[in-house]
Scaffold this active site. Structure first.
Site, short mmCIF file in Angstrom:
data_model
loop_
_atom_site.label_atom_id
_atom_site.label_comp_id
_atom_site.label_asym_id
_atom_site.label_seq_id
_atom_site.Cartn_x
_atom_site.Cartn_y
_atom_site.Cartn_z
N ASN A 127 0.84 -1.19 0.00
CA ASN A 127 0.00 0.00 0.00
C ASN A 127 0.88 1.24 0.00
O ASN A 127 1.31 1.71 1.05
CB ASN A 127 -0.92 -0.01 1.22
CG ASN A 127 -1.98 1.10 1.17
OD1 ASN A 127 -1.98 1.93 0.26
ND2 ASN A 127 -2.86 1.11 2.15
N ASP A 186 -7.16 4.39 -0.67
CA ASP A 186 -7.80 3.14 -0.24
C ASP A 186 -9.31 3.20 -0.42
O ASP A 186 -9.94 2.22 -0.83
CB ASP A 186 -7.47 2.85 1.23
CG ASP A 186 -6.00 2.51 1.43
OD1 ASP A 186 -5.24 2.54 0.45
OD2 ASP A 186 -5.61 2.22 2.58
N ASP A 231 -1.61 -0.90 -4.08
CA ASP A 231 -1.78 -0.05 -5.26
C ASP A 231 -0.52 -0.03 -6.13
O ASP A 231 0.50 -0.65 -5.79
CB ASP A 231 -2.19 1.36 -4.83
CG ASP A 231 -1.32 1.89 -3.70
OD1 ASP A 231 -0.11 1.64 -3.73
OD2 ASP A 231 -1.87 2.52 -2.76
N ASP A 248 -6.69 -13.63 -19.84
CA ASP A 248 -7.41 -14.46 -18.87
C ASP A 248 -8.35 -15.44 -19.58
O ASP A 248 -8.84 -15.16 -20.68
CB ASP A 248 -8.22 -13.51 -17.97
CG ASP A 248 -8.91 -14.23 -16.84
OD1 ASP A 248 -8.22 -14.87 -16.04
OD2 ASP A 248 -10.16 -14.17 -16.76
N GLU A 252 -4.06 -17.79 -20.78
CA GLU A 252 -4.28 -18.69 -19.66
C GLU A 252 -5.13 -19.86 -20.15
O GLU A 252 -6.32 -19.70 -20.42
CB GLU A 252 -5.02 -17.99 -18.51
CG GLU A 252 -5.23 -18.91 -17.32
CD GLU A 252 -6.42 -18.55 -16.44
OE1 GLU A 252 -6.44 -18.97 -15.28
OE2 GLU A 252 -7.34 -17.85 -16.91
CA CA Z 1 -3.75 2.40 -1.33
#
Ligand code: CA
Length: 605
Positions: A127, A133, A154, A319, A348
């Site tokens: 973070n 957040d 992040d 994906d 994938e």
């Molecule tokens: Ca953050």
């Protein structure tokens, strides 16, 4: 007030995607999706030298228009207005920009066997910016006490620790999807995208992503973007008012995919099963996109090109590759190769067996009645063989023989050296747990991944022996990387608080990854392996200049080096070597013994 609001209405900006584009692309066609109330009742106009409005398409939803632009070679970078006229007024207007393409953009090289990829989950790595957040408009707030919640990690957190990542010897980073996932819960993993053109604000901005990639490039680290074509998130802006009924696969009631990807290649498969496989939804909150819709197909293709060009990507990880329409996926790859001939994309393909995995690996000519054109696939069969091989006693098919037999089927792949190989990933029990928390087995397996053919990928936390069982829930295999949050008791970046085994493992990973970075023979050397005997597996990587010999002793006792005459086609009489792990010069490799459950990496002199 009324006059002002009418005036504002007249100047309204519709949603247009891609939001901007470039001059000088190989393909001159560009299709814009335009979303605004009643936009289908307007007449669009473009006046700009070199740009032609070649077509306008409507769907059954009047709030959408699709504009086909032709961007001629003579079109200069610049901005122009797209006006949408109705009743002799300009109802909407959008300022479109054609940017100048960066030099060498088309020649960019993709990741390859010379790389070791770090897979990190951006919400769970570090973070770097607690201020993002909780973000206005984003439905889910951070809650670090909730294993399935957002923890605040992040892009800045990853950027802040690029020195660590580079020092550990990683040369590429694959982050789980970074695009917006504005869903009320379980949004941290990133696979339910709600805006294909916007980084999730809880990870940062689009500009932060570009900055992050620039920082990576400064350290010689490549960046692979995780993309999802198969589905979007329920909170996507188009879900409430779809451009057309067939934009997503519709069922009378919720119908889940059968998750049986082998139906795509199965010559005996029933249509019922095939349709359910690719048209069933991956999950209740993930509307299944219908790539057979021509407008959606164009949308997805352009979206991936936009990110390569905008962010300066070095690769894409696609994906749930087998779940999308396979004809579309092949068309996408052909277009990507046209724009970026040296780029790399890994699909994938989460499959148990070699043949059904190889079905998805592309080739020069069509094999198996299908050619994906995909350069790289995830090698799950190799992963599953490692899961078992180091626990088993030797037999005709078990123990070291497992590794041997997986690789012996490499004839199925066009280029197995481009398979992405991995001890575990974000969907599986953690590697150290699967290795029975046995440091010797852990090391042997890693040696195998660093020295056999393929592009190794290592999941964050593997280097510090993070544990976790998948069946207990994904939160257990995606824990926060210690030291990534201020106030963490343990800091894996500095080593503070790590136990002896963790420090040993971290040092081991660091040493081998840094060795591999410069060991070109481990990237491009031809693999020659010998049938395992008595629990000892010997293989070589050989290029013009170097010969690497790897010896694995899977026994719980030490063994003497097997008689070398069997390997002479590779050894060619040499006896001197440098052993990479112990950093020892060995005068005569025939005289050494290999400790229990261990591997040697010998650079022959
Ligand atoms: Ca953050």
């Amino acid at each position: 007030m009324l006059l002002i609001s009418v005036y504002t209405l007249a100047q309204e900006t519709p949603k247009v995607e891609p939001p901007f584009w470039w001059t000088g692309m190989k393909v001159t066609e560009l299709q814009l999706i335009v979303h605004a109330e009643g936009v289908a009742y307007t007449a669009p106009r473009i006046v700009y030298p070199g740009v032609q409005l070649a077509g306008v398409s409507k769907t059954d939803n009047p709030d959408y228009l699709f504009l086909d632009l032709r961007i001629g070679e003579d079109a200069e970078p610049g901005k122009f207005r797209i006006d949408f006229d109705r009743d002799e007024d300009v109802r909407y207007t959008y300022e479109y920009e054609l940017k100048e393409r960066e030099n060498l953009s088309a020649e960019r090289s993709g990741f390859g066997p010379e790389d070791v990829i770090l897979l990190a989950m951006p919400d769970r790595f570090s973070n770097g910016d607690p201020a993002n957040d909780d973000m206005p408009g984003m439905l889910e707030k951070a809650d670090r006490n909730n294993r399935d919640g957002r923890h605040g990690g992040d892009l800045k957190g990853v950027s802040d620790h690029l020195d660590y990542i580079a020092e550990m010897g990683f040369t590429a980073i694959w982050l789980n999807p970074v695009l917006e996932n504005n869903n009320p819960n379980y949004s941290y993993h990133g696979y339910a995208i709600t805006d294909f053109y916007k980084v999730d604000p809880r990870f940062g901005t689009n500009a932060d992503y570009v900055q992050f990639i620039g920082d990576c490039h400064d350290l010689g680290i490549r960046v692979i973007m995780d993309m999802v074509f198969n589905h979007c998130g329920h909170g996507h802006w188009w879900v409430e008012s779809l451009p057309s009924e067939d934009w997503v696969h519709q069922w009378p009631e919720f119908t889940r995919s059968n998750f049986r990807a082998p139906v795509n290649s199965d010559p005996h498969a029933a249509e019922f099963d095939k349709i359910k496989m690719h048209s069933g939804w991956f999950d209740t909150n993930m509307p299944d996109l219908n790539q057979e819709n021509e407008f959606l197909a164009n949308y997805l293709i352009q979206n991936s090109i936009w990110w390569v060009e905008f962010a300066g990507l070095d690769g894409i990880r696609m994906d749930t590759y087998p779940y999308s329409d396979q004809a579309f996926m092949a068309r996408w790859m052909k277009r990507m190769k046209l724009e970026y001939p040296n780029f790399n994309i890994v699909g994938e393909a989460w499959l148990q067996k070699e043949a059904i995995t190889a079905y998805y690996s592309g080739s020069e000519s069509e094999r198996f009645g299908y050619n994906s054109h995909l350069p790289s696939v995830t090698d799950f069969p190799l992963h599953y063989s490692v899961d078992k091989a180091f626990h088993e006693s030797e037999s005709w098919t078990e123990g070291m023989a497992r590794l041997y037999y997986v690789l012996s089927q490499d004839f199925l792949y066009d280029n197995p050296y481009y398979n992405v190989i991995f001890p575990d990933n974000h969907d599986m029990s953690r590697y150290y747990t699967v290795m029975g928390e046995d440091l010797n087995k852990y090391k042997m397996g890693l040696v195998f991944f660093y020295t056999t053919r393929g592009i190794p990928m290592v999941y964050y936390g593997t280097e510090i022996l993070m544990c976790g069982e998948e069946h207990r829930g994904h939160g257990h295999i995606r824990e926060d990387f210690p030291g990534g949050w201020e106030g963490d008791d343990v800091n894996a970046f500095s080593g503070a608080g790590l136990n002896e085994n963790q420090l040993e493992a971290q040092q081991f990973v660091k040493q081998l990854q840094n060795w591999r970075r410069n060991a070109s023979v481990a990237h491009d050397g031809k693999l020659i392996h010998f049938i395992p005997e008595a629990g000892v597996y010997v293989y070589f990587r050989i290029n013009e200049n170097e010969t690497l010999m790897v010896v694995m002793n899977n026994n719980y006792q030490s063994v003497n080096m097997p008689a070398l005459d069997r390997f002479d086609e590779c050894i060619k009489g040499r006896r001197q070597a440098f052993e990479v792990i112990g950093q020892l010069n060995i005068a005569d490799i025939s005289a050494i013994s290999i400790p229990p459950k261990s591997a040697l990496i010998l650079e022959l002199k």
